[in-house]
Design an enzyme around this catalytic site. Structure first.
Site, short mmCIF file in Angstrom:
data_model
loop_
_atom_site.label_atom_id
_atom_site.label_comp_id
_atom_site.label_asym_id
_atom_site.label_seq_id
_atom_site.Cartn_x
_atom_site.Cartn_y
_atom_site.Cartn_z
N ASN A 67 0.86 -1.24 -0.18
CA ASN A 67 0.02 0.06 0.05
C ASN A 67 0.96 1.18 -0.05
O ASN A 67 2.16 1.20 0.27
CB ASN A 67 -0.92 0.11 1.33
CG ASN A 67 -2.14 -0.95 1.01
OD1 ASN A 67 -2.77 -0.82 0.04
ND2 ASN A 67 -2.33 -1.72 2.23
N CYS A 76 -4.72 -7.13 -4.23
CA CYS A 76 -5.30 -5.73 -4.80
C CYS A 76 -5.82 -6.12 -6.20
O CYS A 76 -5.18 -6.67 -6.90
CB CYS A 76 -4.36 -4.78 -4.69
SG CYS A 76 -4.86 -3.30 -5.73
N GLU A 200 -9.65 3.13 0.81
CA GLU A 200 -8.80 2.01 0.90
C GLU A 200 -8.04 2.07 2.30
O GLU A 200 -7.09 3.09 2.51
CB GLU A 200 -7.80 2.12 -0.18
CG GLU A 200 -8.50 1.45 -1.60
CD GLU A 200 -7.91 1.00 -2.36
OE1 GLU A 200 -6.96 0.22 -2.12
OE2 GLU A 200 -7.88 1.36 -3.82
N ARG A 201 -7.95 1.07 3.08
CA ARG A 201 -7.04 0.96 4.02
C ARG A 201 -5.35 0.96 3.40
O ARG A 201 -5.17 0.30 2.71
CB ARG A 201 -7.20 -0.22 4.53
CG ARG A 201 -6.21 -0.77 5.74
CD ARG A 201 -6.56 -2.32 6.26
NE ARG A 201 -6.13 -3.13 5.10
CZ ARG A 201 -6.08 -4.72 5.30
NH1 ARG A 201 -6.21 -5.12 6.37
NH2 ARG A 201 -5.69 -5.32 4.16
N CYS A 210 -11.25 0.26 -6.76
CA CYS A 210 -10.48 -0.72 -5.85
C CYS A 210 -11.24 -2.04 -6.29
O CYS A 210 -12.29 -2.29 -5.94
CB CYS A 210 -10.99 -0.47 -4.30
SG CYS A 210 -10.46 -1.95 -3.26
N GLY A 211 -10.30 -3.04 -7.04
CA GLY A 211 -10.89 -4.20 -7.53
C GLY A 211 -11.73 -4.98 -6.44
O GLY A 211 -12.74 -5.54 -6.55
N THR A 212 -10.80 -5.28 -5.48
CA THR A 212 -11.35 -6.10 -4.26
C THR A 212 -12.70 -5.63 -3.74
O THR A 212 -13.64 -6.34 -3.30
CB THR A 212 -10.58 -6.71 -3.25
OG1 THR A 212 -9.76 -5.50 -2.79
CG2 THR A 212 -9.15 -7.44 -3.80
#
Length: 272
Positions: A67, A76, A200-201, A210-212
């Site tokens: 990250n 990710c 996002e964390r 963010c894909g997930t």
């Protein structure tokens, strides 16, 4: 030393990519250096860094993802698509399919025209309506781990939702300690088509995609409404991505896929 890098983006989620197949960069890729490289004012600027390493368990490559704060993460989705596109061009001829090992399991990426389709790891730890309440946020908070942890909440007005304030409150809530969670705010546009915004964390801010998070939001949408596969997801970066899946039980899934763009932006060198 000079670090040779590539810049890529998947639906606006942007990444620094480095080729570390010879492991010569392992000492340099520490948290502080990665955070400095991802800094948008003093570095290259990115939501995270992808490192290509040699596979250990029979896949084509090993996927390492960090990250923007320098911390390593399990997976990710947008980064995996960029990783797939990048590694597909490392051989003598472009590959149509590559496999790579991640902390969340071994994944496969297929080149489908201009898009990349990722076969995701199977989701786990589902909890519909966690019972967690966030001040000034109306909606049930649902939880699903799609390689990394995600909370999904459906809202009436996505544009007016304070993604940063509410996202941080969810990300650091004691219910999701100690690892924390990503936070997705979703709106149903029509059955099978949703729009999302994501905190996002590790980035500790809203990102363009963010894909997930798309996968988590799409699967929760299915569970709440019965919308069939595939589900279309609009993201802040302006793209629409597609989530495919097969249901194996009342609340379990297999053959989960994420399809969307993965683009080269530029390459360069930077002194570290």
């Amino acid at each position: 030393m000079l670090l040779h890098f590539y810049k890529m983006n998947g639906a606006g989620n942007d990444f620094i990519v480095v080729d570390n197949r010879d492991l010569s960069l392992s000492a340099e890729l520490d948290g502080d250096i990665i955070a400095a490289l991802c800094d948008r004012h003093r570095g290259i600027g990115a939501d995270g860094l992808l490192a290509v390493e040699p596979a250990e368990n029979g896949a084509d490559y090993k996927f390492r993802y960090y990250n923007a704060d320098g911390g390593e993460a399990e997976m990710c989705g947008n980064g995996a698509r960029c990783f797939g596109r990048f590694t597909a061009h490392l051989g003598d001829e472009p590959a149509e399919r590559v496999t790579f090992e991640t902390i969340a399991g071994t994944l496969a990426a297929d080149m489908v025209g201009e898009n990349v389709r990722i076969a995701m790891s199977e989701p786990k730890d589902l909890k519909l309506n966690t019972g967690v309440e966030i001040e000034d946020l109306v909606g049930d908070l649902h939880f699903l781990n799609t390689g990394v942890p995600h909370v999904v909440v459906f809202v009436d007005d996505l544009d007016e939702t304070d993604v940063v304030e509410h996202g941080a409150a969810i990300r650091f809530h004691e219910a999701f300690a100690p690892a924390g969670t990503n936070a997705n705010f979703a709106k149903v546009l029509e059955p099978g088509h949703i729009a999302i915004r994501t905190y996002e964390r590790g980035v500790e801010d809203e990102t363009l995609a963010c894909g997930t998070g798309m996968v988590a939001s799409a699967l929760i949408h299915h569970l709440l409404t019965g919308a069939p596969s595939p589900i279309q997801v609009d993201v802040e970066g302006g793209d629409t991505l597609e989530i495919g899946f097969e249901k194996t039980g009342d609340q379990s899934f297999t053959n989960v896929t994420l399809s969307g763009p993965a683009d080269f932006v530029f390459e360069g060198e930077i002194e570290i």
